[in-house]
Design a protein around this motif. Structure first.
Motif, PDB file in Angstrom:
ATOM      1  N   LEU A 100      18.416 -15.969 -38.399  1.00  0.00           N
ATOM      2  CA  LEU A 100      17.908 -17.340 -38.524  1.00  0.00           C
ATOM      3  C   LEU A 100      18.307 -17.943 -39.872  1.00  0.00           C
ATOM      4  N   GLN A 101      19.570 -18.320 -39.940  1.00  0.00           N
ATOM      5  CA  GLN A 101      20.134 -18.965 -41.125  1.00  0.00           C
ATOM      6  C   GLN A 101      20.536 -20.383 -40.743  1.00  0.00           C
ATOM      7  N   PRO A 102      19.624 -21.343 -40.908  1.00  0.00           N
ATOM      8  CA  PRO A 102      19.870 -22.688 -40.373  1.00  0.00           C
ATOM      9  C   PRO A 102      20.952 -23.450 -41.127  1.00  0.00           C
ATOM     10  N   SER A 103      21.678 -24.255 -40.373  1.00  0.00           N
ATOM     11  CA  SER A 103      22.624 -25.217 -40.945  1.00  0.00           C
ATOM     12  C   SER A 103      22.020 -26.609 -40.825  1.00  0.00           C
ATOM     13  N   PRO A 104      22.461 -27.558 -41.653  1.00  0.00           N
ATOM     14  CA  PRO A 104      21.915 -28.913 -41.588  1.00  0.00           C
ATOM     15  C   PRO A 104      22.151 -29.546 -40.219  1.00  0.00           C
ATOM     16  N   LEU A 105      21.240 -30.405 -39.786  1.00  0.00           N
ATOM     17  CA  LEU A 105      21.425 -31.124 -38.526  1.00  0.00           C
ATOM     18  C   LEU A 105      22.700 -31.953 -38.605  1.00  0.00           C
ATOM     19  N   GLY A 106      23.437 -31.965 -37.511  1.00  0.00           N
ATOM     20  CA  GLY A 106      24.685 -32.711 -37.455  1.00  0.00           C
ATOM     21  C   GLY A 106      25.902 -31.891 -37.812  1.00  0.00           C
ATOM     22  N   SER A 107      25.685 -30.702 -38.396  1.00  0.00           N
ATOM     23  CA  SER A 107      26.815 -29.833 -38.730  1.00  0.00           C
ATOM     24  C   SER A 107      27.005 -28.805 -37.621  1.00  0.00           C
ATOM     25  N   ALA A 108      28.056 -28.007 -37.738  1.00  0.00           N
ATOM     26  CA  ALA A 108      28.272 -26.926 -36.777  1.00  0.00           C
ATOM     27  C   ALA A 108      27.177 -25.887 -36.964  1.00  0.00           C
ATOM     28  N   LEU A 109      26.506 -25.550 -35.864  1.00  0.00           N
ATOM     29  CA  LEU A 109      25.366 -24.645 -35.947  1.00  0.00           C
ATOM     30  C   LEU A 109      25.781 -23.212 -35.614  1.00  0.00           C
ATOM     31  N   PRO A 110      25.274 -22.241 -36.344  1.00  0.00           N
ATOM     32  CA  PRO A 110      25.563 -20.851 -36.017  1.00  0.00           C
ATOM     33  C   PRO A 110      24.809 -20.429 -34.755  1.00  0.00           C
ATOM     34  N   THR A 111      25.394 -19.561 -33.958  1.00  0.00           N
ATOM     35  CA  THR A 111      24.777 -19.048 -32.740  1.00  0.00           C
ATOM     36  C   THR A 111      24.127 -17.697 -33.025  1.00  0.00           C
ATOM     37  N   VAL A 112      22.869 -17.581 -32.690  1.00  0.00           N
ATOM     38  CA  VAL A 112      22.158 -16.324 -32.944  1.00  0.00           C
ATOM     39  C   VAL A 112      22.432 -15.329 -31.823  1.00  0.00           C
ATOM     40  N   LYS A 113      22.236 -14.072 -32.124  1.00  0.00           N
ATOM     41  CA  LYS A 113      22.341 -13.020 -31.125  1.00  0.00           C
ATOM     42  C   LYS A 113      20.948 -12.642 -30.650  1.00  0.00           C
ATOM     43  N   LYS A 114      20.807 -12.457 -29.362  1.00  0.00           N
ATOM     44  CA  LYS A 114      19.493 -12.132 -28.799  1.00  0.00           C
ATOM     45  C   LYS A 114      19.542 -10.782 -28.085  1.00  0.00           C
ATOM     46  N   THR A 115      18.376 -10.145 -27.990  1.00  0.00           N
ATOM     47  CA  THR A 115      18.254  -8.854 -27.314  1.00  0.00           C
ATOM     48  C   THR A 115      17.076  -8.911 -26.356  1.00  0.00           C
ATOM     49  N   LEU A 116      17.284  -8.519 -25.121  1.00  0.00           N
ATOM     50  CA  LEU A 116      16.219  -8.492 -24.129  1.00  0.00           C
ATOM     51  C   LEU A 116      15.219  -7.392 -24.472  1.00  0.00           C
ATOM     52  N   VAL A 117      13.926  -7.753 -24.496  1.00  0.00           N
ATOM     53  CA  VAL A 117      12.910  -6.746 -24.785  1.00  0.00           C
ATOM     54  C   VAL A 117      11.904  -6.570 -23.656  1.00  0.00           C
ATOM     55  N   HIS A 118      11.746  -7.584 -22.792  1.00  0.00           N
ATOM     56  CA  HIS A 118      10.799  -7.432 -21.683  1.00  0.00           C
ATOM     57  C   HIS A 118      11.126  -8.423 -20.578  1.00  0.00           C
ATOM     58  N   ASP A 119      11.096  -7.940 -19.334  1.00  0.00           N
ATOM     59  CA  ASP A 119      11.280  -8.789 -18.154  1.00  0.00           C
ATOM     60  C   ASP A 119       9.923  -8.943 -17.484  1.00  0.00           C
ATOM     61  N   PHE A 120       9.439 -10.184 -17.396  1.00  0.00           N
ATOM     62  CA  PHE A 120       8.098 -10.432 -16.866  1.00  0.00           C
ATOM     63  C   PHE A 120       8.049 -10.513 -15.343  1.00  0.00           C
ATOM     64  N   LEU A 121       9.177 -10.431 -14.663  1.00  0.00           N
ATOM     65  CA  LEU A 121       9.146 -10.548 -13.205  1.00  0.00           C
ATOM     66  C   LEU A 121       8.246  -9.494 -12.569  1.00  0.00           C
ATOM     67  N   SER A 122       8.321  -8.269 -13.079  1.00  0.00           N
ATOM     68  CA  SER A 122       7.475  -7.222 -12.502  1.00  0.00           C
ATOM     69  C   SER A 122       5.998  -7.500 -12.753  1.00  0.00           C
ATOM     70  N   ASP A 123       5.668  -8.056 -13.912  1.00  0.00           N
ATOM     71  CA  ASP A 123       4.275  -8.426 -14.206  1.00  0.00           C
ATOM     72  C   ASP A 123       3.808  -9.527 -13.262  1.00  0.00           C
ATOM     73  N   LEU A 124       4.663 -10.532 -13.059  1.00  0.00           N
ATOM     74  CA  LEU A 124       4.303 -11.664 -12.214  1.00  0.00           C
ATOM     75  C   LEU A 124       4.185 -11.256 -10.754  1.00  0.00           C
ATOM     76  N   LYS A 125       4.938 -10.246 -10.339  1.00  0.00           N
ATOM     77  CA  LYS A 125       4.857  -9.758  -8.966  1.00  0.00           C
ATOM     78  C   LYS A 125       3.680  -8.809  -8.758  1.00  0.00           C
ATOM     79  N   SER A 126       3.174  -8.246  -9.827  1.00  0.00           N
ATOM     80  CA  SER A 126       2.147  -7.210  -9.709  1.00  0.00           C
ATOM     81  C   SER A 126       0.835  -7.724  -9.140  1.00  0.00           C
ATOM     82  N   THR A 127       0.626  -9.042  -9.181  1.00  0.00           N
ATOM     83  CA  THR A 127      -0.623  -9.605  -8.663  1.00  0.00           C
ATOM     84  C   THR A 127      -0.578  -9.789  -7.152  1.00  0.00           C
ATOM     85  N   ASN A 128       0.595  -9.562  -6.534  1.00  0.00           N
ATOM     86  CA  ASN A 128       0.792  -9.669  -5.088  1.00  0.00           C
ATOM     87  C   ASN A 128       0.595 -11.089  -4.554  1.00  0.00           C
TER      88      ASN A 128
END
Length: 723
Positions: free
Chosen positions: A653-681
């Protein structure tokens, strides 16, 4: 017999609530069936519905009336955890009700051309072959049908309903309704021997125009029939067709309720002499009957009542039923000006040694379960349902009950009609996952549409949530005790400006300020003059600082803006939900705002790609060395694909000024909620909108129930340990 209205302030406390009543049994939702799966080939875009539901004698098949599609649908529940589409029969009319009898099901079918020319027939359909067997002309428009327990009679309420657009729906409107009693002979309808029971002249309200609504048999072949618009109940002997007794359903005084459709949950008003106007009726035994007081004409007492057949009130729920709906987050605020929680459907059945009453809130999309004690019923639990539960059928020998949820918004609006199946178990209730308590004035804390979540900085298990623009007149911060099960909303603080509830806010993000108070993110909407902005509020909820979005950002604005806010040092980080005009496809901004230098900046966050609908961010929270972001599509049920939690290292999270070229962050999946949402049947809901991590490192997530508007009303609240 005149039934006088009852005061409810004292008797509302008679029902024991879920917080203090622990029962050895509870019902668990085990499966959900989308009625659209039964639509015949070539009609996939059609609106469909499950309205009144019944079950075959062996309990292996559910049959429901489908008014918009003009027939009845069948569901195979040999394995109730995996219900299967089992066919549809077109009946060339509007089916209004179904009731199983032996190997068949009787169906009331409305074929009226106009309100003044009502017509319809009673059909029998083979459950095995899914074919029409027999038809009896009824001479009017049928509503409810019921079969006597010995199979000798079928009762049909011939409503001949009024035109609500004519003279503001005032009664009388001819022709009058009546009750039809159809004998069974050799397992067939004896159409030639139908008894027509005249119900005119018995009601105080519109005596020339009775409109019977619902029918039910007791063990003595006595029929209870509600005349909803007439606010009346009649008891008829099926053998002779004679009226045994009849009485007014009476009225109720209601205190501490919400009677204004104003975008606020304020339970401080009163109504006097509210007609009950019952919809469904079911016998508790040969002498007692229970009615759901939905209202339809000039009433609706928001609860349920138990009478004996002489017309004496044995129990009145008053506001207590609606209060349980409110505490579960299912109160339909848009119905406050009319009939509130709108109890409509009732089912009664004995499971083992216990007789249960099931009361359905049509607009609240929830079902209350009570145990019959012979006196005041005891509340066992609240069960989640689909949108607008209209009826239920119990199958005690299999330990099952199924609800028919009639609302179908069509293919393009996502939410469809569903049948939901529940099974009796020895487990503790699993719903609601989060609920509120009563406030210091003895009123329930109203809540819903939770759109953002944050944690107390020092107290583990203490969380704070906000509600979005659905409650536009009452933006609020809720304090949650997440150490309890279910989690408990124990306080509600209104966000104020100038001493009054703040206006033009769409709160979507909240973060605790280490220096005191809270930072809030409000999503804007230029078309409604709602600005995109950040707000700081004091510990008492008063706005003491407003930070508007800068012009260099607003020149590219779209409707979908700030959806989350988090604090790292002197910097606020804000998650924008969807791409704005200056964003690349499949990317959104994470905005930064330095509270000391007042400087804005941003980084670019890469979104997943989806084949259907849109995808965006719902939340941002910072814990340890990472920022956590909720990313979701806007799909539900089987179309839902992305409901995920990602993390981004703070070093990214190293921000650039608005209007300039913005850096793209890298993301990592840590949890998929589909199984939680399905668990209630149930069906998978689309809006998982809040996530936070408390002081002990425990993660929590919550869904937004859209204020129970075109929604099942369910709020799901999960603990998350993988992040």
């Amino acid at each position: 017999m005149e039934v006088k209205h009852l005061k409810t302030t004292l008797i509302a406390a008679a029902i024991v609530t879920t917080s203090s009543f622990v029962h050895a049994e509870s019902f668990q939702r085990i499966s959900t069936f989308a009625v659209a799966d039964n639509i015949p080939a070539g009609k996939k875009s059609s609106v469909t519905s499950s309205e009144i539901i019944t079950a075959s004698e062996d309990g292996n098949t559910l049959i429901y009336s489908d008014s918009p599609l003009g027939g009845v649908g069948f569901i195979d529940i040999k394995n109730p955890k995996q219900p299967l589409a089992a066919g549809f029969l077109d009946l060339q009319g509007e089916p209004t009700s179904v009731a199983a009898i032996g190997s068949s099901v009787v169906v009331g079918v409305n074929t009226s051309k106009t309100y003044t020319e009502p017509s319809g027939y009673l059909a029998t359909v083979s459950i095995a072959s899914r074919k029409l067997i027999q038809k009896c002309d009824l001479g009017g428009q049928p509503d409810s049908v019921a079969v006597s327990k010995d199979g000798r009679f079928v009762a049909v309420a011939i409503e001949n309903e009024r035109d609500e657009e004519l003279n503001d729906g005032e009664l009388p409107q001819m022709p009058a309704g009546y009750l039809s009693i159809v004998p069974m002979k050799d397992n067939k309808l004896d159409c030639a021997s139908i008894k027509r029971v005249d119900l005119t002249g018995i009601t105080e309200i519109a005596p020339t125009d009775p409109e019977p609504e619902f029918v039910s048999f007791n063990d003595k072949n006595e029929i209870a029939v509600t005349l909803q618009e007439n606010n009346h109940i009649a008891i008829i002997d099926a053998e002779s067709g004679k009226i045994i007794n009849h009485f007014s359903a009476g009225s109720v005084d209601l205190n501490n309720i919400d009677i204004k459709k104003d975008g606020a949950l304020t339970f401080s008003d009163s109504l006097s002499n509210v007609r009950r106007e019952p919809d469904a009726v079911k016998w508790l035994d040969y002498n007692r009957l229970v009615i759901a007081n939905e209202g339809d004409y000039k009433g609706g007492a928001r609860g349920f009542t138990i009478f004996n057949k002489q017309g004496k009130v044995l129990f009145e729920s008053g506001t207590s039923f609606e209060y349980e709906v409110i505490k579960a987050g299912h109160y339909p605020e848009k119905r406050s000006g009319k009939k509130g929680a709108e109890p409509e459907g009732v089912e009664v059945a004995k499971f083992g040694d216990n007789t249960y009453l099931f009361i359905m809130s049509e607009r609240g999309s929830i079902m209350a379960v009570y145990r019959d004690t012979g006196a005041d019923p005891e509340l066992v639990q609240m069960l989640p349902s689909g949108i607008a539960p209209e009826s239920a059928i119990a199958i005690p020998k299999r330990g099952l009950i199924a609800t028919a949820n009639e609302e179908d918004l069509g293919k393009d609006k996502l939410a469809r009609s569903h049948v939901m199946i529940y099974q009796l178990s020895d487990k503790a209730p699993t719903y609601p996952m989060i609920q509120s308590t009563m406030d210091n004035n003895g009123r329930p804390i109203g809540w819903g549409a939770l759109s953002g979540l944050t944690a107390d900085l020092t107290q583990a298990g203490t969380l704070y949530a906000i509600s979005d623009s659905f409650y536009s007149a009452q933006p609020a911060i809720f304090t949650i005790d997440a150490s309890q099960t279910p989690a408990l909303i124990k306080d509600k603080m209104i966000v104020t400006s100038g001493g009054h509830a703040a206006e033009k806010l769409d709160l979507e993000g909240i973060a605790v300020d280490p220096k005191g108070g809270y930072w809030l993110a409000s999503e804007g909407n230029a078309e409604k003059s709602v600005p995109h902005q950040l707000l700081h509020v004091t510990n008492s909820g008063a706005i003491d600082q407003t930070v508007p979005f800068p012009e260099e950002l607003l020149q590219y604005q779209e409707r979908f803006g700030a959806e989350g806010i988090a604090i790292h040092g002197d910097t606020l980080w804000v998650a924008i939900q969807r791409p704005w005009k200056d964003d690349e496809k499949n990317s959104v901004k994470l905005l930064s705002y330095n509270t000391q230098s007042k400087q804005w900046g941003a980084v670019k966050y890469p979104l997943e790609t989806v084949k259907k609908g849109w995808i965006g961010l719902s939340e941002i929270t910072i814990y340890g060395e990472n920022a956590y972001l909720l990313e979701r599509d806007n799909q539900l049920d089987s179309d839902a694909k992305v409901k995920r939690l990602y993390k981004v290292a703070l070093s990214e999270l190293q921000p650039s000024p608005l209007g300039s070229a913005l850096p793209t962050v890298k993301k990592t999946l840590v949890h998929d909620f589909l199984s939680d949402l399905k668990s209630t049947n149930g069906y998978v809901v689309d809006k998982i909108e809040g996530f936070t991590i408390d002081a002990s490192g425990q993660g929590y997530a919550v869904t937004d129930n859209d204020g129970v508007d075109d929604s099942s009303g369910e709020t799901l609240f999960f603990k998350v340990n993988q992040f």
